[in-house]
Design a protein around this motif. Structure first.
Motif, mmCIF file in Angstrom:
data_model
loop_
_atom_site.group_PDB
_atom_site.id
_atom_site.type_symbol
_atom_site.label_atom_id
_atom_site.label_comp_id
_atom_site.label_asym_id
_atom_site.label_seq_id
_atom_site.Cartn_x
_atom_site.Cartn_y
_atom_site.Cartn_z
ATOM 1 N N GLY A 9 -47.396 83.560 20.370
ATOM 2 C CA GLY A 9 -47.357 84.924 20.872
ATOM 3 C C GLY A 9 -47.170 84.923 22.380
ATOM 4 N N VAL A 10 -46.173 85.682 22.844
ATOM 5 C CA VAL A 10 -45.896 85.781 24.275
ATOM 6 C C VAL A 10 -45.916 87.257 24.662
ATOM 7 N N ILE A 11 -46.813 87.620 25.568
ATOM 8 C CA ILE A 11 -46.962 89.007 25.993
ATOM 9 C C ILE A 11 -46.561 89.102 27.448
ATOM 10 N N THR A 12 -45.503 89.866 27.717
ATOM 11 C CA THR A 12 -44.975 89.954 29.069
ATOM 12 C C THR A 12 -45.265 91.291 29.741
ATOM 13 N N GLY A 13 -45.721 92.278 28.993
ATOM 14 C CA GLY A 13 -45.984 93.597 29.562
ATOM 15 C C GLY A 13 -47.321 94.130 29.125
ATOM 16 N N PRO A 14 -47.637 95.379 29.506
ATOM 17 C CA PRO A 14 -48.925 95.983 29.117
ATOM 18 C C PRO A 14 -49.107 95.997 27.605
ATOM 19 N N THR A 33 -49.748 83.437 24.986
ATOM 20 C CA THR A 33 -49.449 83.482 26.415
ATOM 21 C C THR A 33 -49.386 84.922 26.884
ATOM 22 N N ILE A 34 -50.229 85.248 27.864
ATOM 23 C CA ILE A 34 -50.261 86.590 28.432
ATOM 24 C C ILE A 34 -49.820 86.502 29.884
ATOM 25 N N ALA A 35 -48.840 87.304 30.263
ATOM 26 C CA ALA A 35 -48.321 87.270 31.626
ATOM 27 C C ALA A 35 -49.389 87.702 32.619
ATOM 28 N N PRO A 36 -49.346 87.195 33.853
ATOM 29 C CA PRO A 36 -50.316 87.599 34.880
ATOM 30 C C PRO A 36 -50.343 89.108 35.072
ATOM 31 N N GLY A 37 -51.553 89.644 35.224
ATOM 32 C CA GLY A 37 -51.721 91.074 35.410
ATOM 33 C C GLY A 37 -51.926 91.848 34.131
ATOM 34 N N ASN A 38 -51.809 91.177 32.991
ATOM 35 C CA ASN A 38 -51.993 91.812 31.689
ATOM 36 C C ASN A 38 -53.233 91.242 30.995
ATOM 37 N N VAL A 39 -53.748 92.010 30.033
ATOM 38 C CA VAL A 39 -54.948 91.601 29.296
ATOM 39 C C VAL A 39 -54.696 91.800 27.808
#
Length: 268
Positions: A9-14, A33-39
Motif C-alpha cells: 500500500g502506497v499513500i501519497t495524499g490525504p 508507505t505513507i508520504a510525509p505529512g500524511n497519516v
C-alpha cells in the motif's frame, strides 16, 4: 509463505480515517508507505498478521489497540497508539523508530529496537535471538526484560523502573532520574548503571565487570561481580548488604556501608 509482497500500500495524499478496524492477513510480505505529512488512521484499531516481513514507512495511528505480528521481521518508522500495543516477530527483528503508546506495550522479537519521544510502559519485553534496546524521552516502566544478547535501557528525561527480573548477556541502564529494579538483575556479561538520581535493587549479579554510578545514592541488597566493581555516588550514600567481587572494588561516595563476603580489595 513465498517471498514477495502479499500486500503493498502506497499513500501519497490525504487519507480519510478508517471508521473501524484495519485488518490485514497475508502469508507473504507486507509494505505500507505513507508520504510525509500524511497519516494513516484507523479509529477501530489495527490488526496485522503477516507471514513474512512487515515494513511501515510514515505515520500510522489509532486511538484504539494495535496488534502486529510478522513472522520474519517487523519495521516501522512512526506508530501512535491510544490503546495497548502488541508487536511480535517470532523469527526476526522488531524495530520502531518512533513509538507512542498510551497503553501497555508487549514486544517479542529475535531482536528489539524501540524508541519514543514520550514515556512507555511495558507488559512484557523479550528478545529471543539478539540484543534488546529501548530508549524513551520520558519515564520507562517495565515488568520482566529478557534477551539472549545485550540489554540497553535508556531514558533521556526521566527514570527507569522494572518490577520483574532483567536477564541479558550484558545489561546497561542510563537515566537522569532514578533507576529502580524491584527484582534481580542478572547479566551474563557486564552490568552498567548510570543514574542521575538513586539506584536500588534487591540483587545485581554479573559474569563480567560491574559499574554502578548513581548521583543520588544507592541501596543494594546484594551485588555479585565476576570482574572489577565500581560503586560511585557523588551526592549520596552507598549501601550494599552483601558484596562479592572477583576483581578489585573502587568506591567513591559521601558515606558508605559495605558488607563484603570473602576477600575484597577496596580502592578508596
Amino acid at each position: 509463505g513465498a517471498a514477495g509482497n502479499g500486500f503493498a500500500g502506497v499513500i501519497t495524499g490525504p487519507v480519510p480515517t478508517i471508521g473501524g478496524q484495519f485488518t490485514l492477513i497475508t502469508p507473504r510480505d507486507a509494505v505500507l508507505t505513507i508520504a510525509p505529512g500524511n497519516v494513516f488512521t484507523a479509529s477501530g484499531g489495527i490488526d496485522l498478521a503477516v507471514g513474512r516481513t512487515f515494513t511501515g514507512t510514515g505515520l500510522v495511528a489509532t486511538p484504539a489497540n494495535v496488534r502486529i505480528a510478522a513472522d520474519t521481521g517487523l519495521s516501522m518508522t512512526d506508530l501512535t497508539v491510544g490503546g495497548t500495543t502488541l508487536l511480535r516477530s517470532s523469527g526476526g527483528p522488531v524495530r520502531v523508530t518512533e513509538l507512542r503508546s498510551t497503553g501497555l506495550v508487549t514486544v517479542l522479537g529475535g531482536s528489539v529496537d524501540l524508541a519514543s519521544t514520550g514515556a512507555l510502559a511495558f507488559a512484557d519485553t523479550d528478545a529471543t535471538a539478539g540484543n534488546l534496546t529501548i530508549k524513551t524521552a520520558g519515564v520507562l516502566d517495565l515488568t520482566t526484560v529478557d534477551a539472549t544478547g545485550a540489554i540497553l535501557l535508556t531514558s533521556t528525561g526521566g527514570g527507569i523502573h522494572n518490577t520483574g527480573a532483567v536477564n541479558g548477556n550484558g545489561i546497561t541502564y542510563v537515566a537522569p532520574g532514578n533507576v529502580q529494579s524491584d527484582a534481580a538483575i542478572v547479566s551474563g556479561g557486564a552490568l552498567n548503571v548510570t543514574a542521575g538520581g538513586a539506584f536500588a535493587t534487591p540483587g545485581a549479579s554479573a559474569v563480567g565487570n560491574v559499574s554502578l554510578d548513581a548521583t543520588g545514592g544507592m541501596n543494594l541488597t546484594a551485588v555479585a561481580s565476576g570482574g572489577s566493581t565500581l560503586l560511585r555516588s557523588t551526592g549520596g550514600n552507598v549501601a550494599v548488604s552483601a558484596l562479592t567481587s572477583t576483581g578489585p572494588v573502587t568506591l567513591l561516595a559521601r558515606t558508605a556501608t559495605i558488607n563484603a563476603s570473602g576477600a575484597v580489595t577496596v580502592i578508596w
